[in-house]
Design a protein around this motif. Structure first.
Motif, PDB file in Angstrom:
ATOM      1  N   VAL A   1       0.819  -1.209   0.000  1.00  0.00           N
ATOM      2  CA  VAL A   1       0.000   0.000   0.000  1.00  0.00           C
ATOM      3  C   VAL A   1       0.855   1.263   0.000  1.00  0.00           C
ATOM      4  CG1 VAL A   1      -1.718   1.280   1.321  1.00  0.00           C
ATOM      5  CG2 VAL A   1      -1.876  -1.197   1.152  1.00  0.00           C
ATOM      6  N   SER A   2       2.034   1.187   0.521  1.00  0.00           N
ATOM      7  CA  SER A   2       2.878   2.367   0.665  1.00  0.00           C
ATOM      8  C   SER A   2       4.161   2.203  -0.146  1.00  0.00           C
ATOM      9  CB  SER A   2       3.203   2.595   2.145  1.00  0.00           C
ATOM     10  OG  SER A   2       3.839   3.839   2.316  1.00  0.00           O
ATOM     11  N   SER A   3       5.079   3.147   0.056  1.00  0.00           N
ATOM     12  CA  SER A   3       6.368   3.137  -0.628  1.00  0.00           C
ATOM     13  C   SER A   3       7.418   3.667   0.335  1.00  0.00           C
ATOM     14  CB  SER A   3       6.305   4.031  -1.858  1.00  0.00           C
ATOM     15  OG  SER A   3       6.072   5.371  -1.462  1.00  0.00           O
ATOM     16  N   LEU A   4       8.664   3.677  -0.080  1.00  0.00           N
ATOM     17  CA  LEU A   4       9.717   4.252   0.764  1.00  0.00           C
ATOM     18  C   LEU A   4       9.407   5.712   1.070  1.00  0.00           C
ATOM     19  CD1 LEU A   4      12.968   2.766  -0.793  1.00  0.00           C
ATOM     20  CD2 LEU A   4      11.933   2.211   1.401  1.00  0.00           C
ATOM     21  N   CYS A   5       8.940   6.427   0.072  1.00  0.00           N
ATOM     22  CA  CYS A   5       8.588   7.834   0.270  1.00  0.00           C
ATOM     23  C   CYS A   5       7.439   7.957   1.270  1.00  0.00           C
ATOM     24  CB  CYS A   5       8.206   8.468  -1.062  1.00  0.00           C
ATOM     25  SG  CYS A   5       7.835  10.226  -0.947  1.00  0.00           S
ATOM     26  N   GLY A   6       6.446   7.087   1.156  1.00  0.00           N
ATOM     27  CA  GLY A   6       5.319   7.091   2.091  1.00  0.00           C
ATOM     28  C   GLY A   6       5.754   6.778   3.513  1.00  0.00           C
ATOM     29  N   ASP A   7       6.657   5.804   3.648  1.00  0.00           N
ATOM     30  CA  ASP A   7       7.189   5.471   4.979  1.00  0.00           C
ATOM     31  C   ASP A   7       7.936   6.659   5.569  1.00  0.00           C
ATOM     32  OD1 ASP A   7       6.198   2.888   4.797  1.00  0.00           O
ATOM     33  OD2 ASP A   7       8.083   2.045   4.087  1.00  0.00           O
ATOM     34  N   PHE A   8       8.760   7.290   4.752  1.00  0.00           N
ATOM     35  CA  PHE A   8       9.528   8.443   5.213  1.00  0.00           C
ATOM     36  C   PHE A   8       8.594   9.562   5.686  1.00  0.00           C
ATOM     37  CE2 PHE A   8      11.484  12.582   4.313  1.00  0.00           C
ATOM     38  CZ  PHE A   8      12.592  12.504   5.134  1.00  0.00           C
ATOM     39  N   CYS A   9       7.583   9.863   4.886  1.00  0.00           N
ATOM     40  CA  CYS A   9       6.644  10.939   5.241  1.00  0.00           C
ATOM     41  C   CYS A   9       5.868  10.607   6.509  1.00  0.00           C
ATOM     42  CB  CYS A   9       5.684  11.203   4.085  1.00  0.00           C
ATOM     43  SG  CYS A   9       6.463  11.967   2.663  1.00  0.00           S
ATOM     44  N   ALA A  10       5.424   9.351   6.641  1.00  0.00           N
ATOM     45  CA  ALA A  10       4.666   8.947   7.828  1.00  0.00           C
ATOM     46  C   ALA A  10       5.495   9.102   9.092  1.00  0.00           C
ATOM     47  CB  ALA A  10       4.195   7.495   7.683  1.00  0.00           C
ATOM     48  N   VAL A  11       6.744   8.668   9.034  1.00  0.00           N
ATOM     49  CA  VAL A  11       7.619   8.755  10.206  1.00  0.00           C
ATOM     50  C   VAL A  11       8.025  10.204  10.479  1.00  0.00           C
ATOM     51  CG1 VAL A  11       9.879   8.089  11.118  1.00  0.00           C
ATOM     52  CG2 VAL A  11       8.447   6.390   9.997  1.00  0.00           C
ATOM     53  N   LEU A  12       8.282  10.965   9.428  1.00  0.00           N
ATOM     54  CA  LEU A  12       8.727  12.349   9.597  1.00  0.00           C
ATOM     55  C   LEU A  12       7.626  13.246  10.147  1.00  0.00           C
ATOM     56  CD1 LEU A  12      10.949  14.511   9.136  1.00  0.00           C
ATOM     57  CD2 LEU A  12       9.950  14.846   6.861  1.00  0.00           C
ATOM     58  N   TRP A  13       6.434  13.176   9.558  1.00  0.00           N
ATOM     59  CA  TRP A  13       5.383  14.125   9.918  1.00  0.00           C
ATOM     60  C   TRP A  13       4.415  13.626  10.976  1.00  0.00           C
ATOM     61  CZ3 TRP A  13       5.775  14.602   4.180  1.00  0.00           C
ATOM     62  CH2 TRP A  13       6.590  15.674   3.844  1.00  0.00           C
ATOM     63  N   CYS A  14       4.329  12.328  11.167  1.00  0.00           N
ATOM     64  CA  CYS A  14       3.393  11.828  12.179  1.00  0.00           C
ATOM     65  C   CYS A  14       3.940  10.544  12.804  1.00  0.00           C
ATOM     66  CB  CYS A  14       2.019  11.593  11.566  1.00  0.00           C
ATOM     67  SG  CYS A  14       0.745  11.463  12.827  1.00  0.00           S
ATOM     68  N   GLN A  15       5.009  10.694  13.554  1.00  0.00           N
ATOM     69  CA  GLN A  15       5.688   9.553  14.145  1.00  0.00           C
ATOM     70  C   GLN A  15       4.778   8.778  15.096  1.00  0.00           C
ATOM     71  OE1 GLN A  15       9.407  10.447  15.982  1.00  0.00           O
ATOM     72  NE2 GLN A  15      10.054   8.324  15.939  1.00  0.00           N
ATOM     73  N   LEU A  16       3.979   9.477  15.894  1.00  0.00           N
ATOM     74  CA  LEU A  16       3.086   8.799  16.829  1.00  0.00           C
ATOM     75  C   LEU A  16       2.039   7.969  16.075  1.00  0.00           C
ATOM     76  CD1 LEU A  16       2.257   8.275  19.726  1.00  0.00           C
ATOM     77  CD2 LEU A  16       0.889  10.355  19.649  1.00  0.00           C
ATOM     78  N   CYS A  17       1.450   8.547  15.036  1.00  0.00           N
ATOM     79  CA  CYS A  17       0.473   7.809  14.227  1.00  0.00           C
ATOM     80  C   CYS A  17       1.116   6.595  13.567  1.00  0.00           C
ATOM     81  CB  CYS A  17      -0.133   8.706  13.145  1.00  0.00           C
ATOM     82  SG  CYS A  17      -1.099  10.073  13.796  1.00  0.00           S
ATOM     83  N   SER A  18       2.326   6.765  13.090  1.00  0.00           N
ATOM     84  CA  SER A  18       3.060   5.687  12.440  1.00  0.00           C
ATOM     85  C   SER A  18       3.306   4.537  13.419  1.00  0.00           C
ATOM     86  CB  SER A  18       4.382   6.225  11.904  1.00  0.00           C
ATOM     87  OG  SER A  18       5.175   5.202  11.395  1.00  0.00           O
ATOM     88  N   THR A  19       3.691   4.872  14.632  1.00  0.00           N
ATOM     89  CA  THR A  19       3.941   3.852  15.659  1.00  0.00           C
ATOM     90  C   THR A  19       2.653   3.128  16.022  1.00  0.00           C
ATOM     91  OG1 THR A  19       5.751   5.173  16.549  1.00  0.00           O
ATOM     92  CG2 THR A  19       4.855   3.466  17.975  1.00  0.00           C
ATOM     93  N   CYS A  20       1.562   3.868  16.187  1.00  0.00           N
ATOM     94  CA  CYS A  20       0.272   3.263  16.529  1.00  0.00           C
ATOM     95  C   CYS A  20      -0.213   2.341  15.413  1.00  0.00           C
ATOM     96  CB  CYS A  20      -0.775   4.335  16.806  1.00  0.00           C
ATOM     97  SG  CYS A  20      -0.495   5.242  18.332  1.00  0.00           S
ATOM     98  N   GLN A  21      -0.046   2.763  14.170  1.00  0.00           N
ATOM     99  CA  GLN A  21      -0.452   1.947  13.025  1.00  0.00           C
ATOM    100  C   GLN A  21       0.321   0.629  13.009  1.00  0.00           C
ATOM    101  OE1 GLN A  21       0.783   3.297   9.119  1.00  0.00           O
ATOM    102  NE2 GLN A  21      -1.203   2.686   8.273  1.00  0.00           N
TER     103      GLN A  21
END
Length: 59
Positions: A25-45
């Motif tokens: 569903v995602s990509s390296l760019c998507g992973d980078f953006c998720a961790v950079l801009w919403c680290q808490l959401c990324s961890t919860c997901q």
């Protein structure tokens, strides 16, 4: 995955998890953006997905 959740999720951990479980569903760019801009959401997901896979016996 033996990672410290207090240290936050890293792009490497997210990417490795996606690759291991064949999540496209995602990509390296998507992973980078998720961790950079919403680290808490990324961890919860990531935690929710791991818990779901453990319940289903596939983790």
């Amino acid at each position: 995955m033996d990672e410290c959740c207090l240290c936050g999720s890293s792009m490497d951990m997210r990417t490795m998890y996606r690759t291991r479980h064949n999540i496209r569903v995602s990509s390296l760019c998507g992973d980078f953006c998720a961790v950079l801009w919403c680290q808490l959401c990324s961890t919860c997901q990531l935690k929710r997905d791991i818990d779901l896979r453990k319940e289903q016996g596939i983790f």
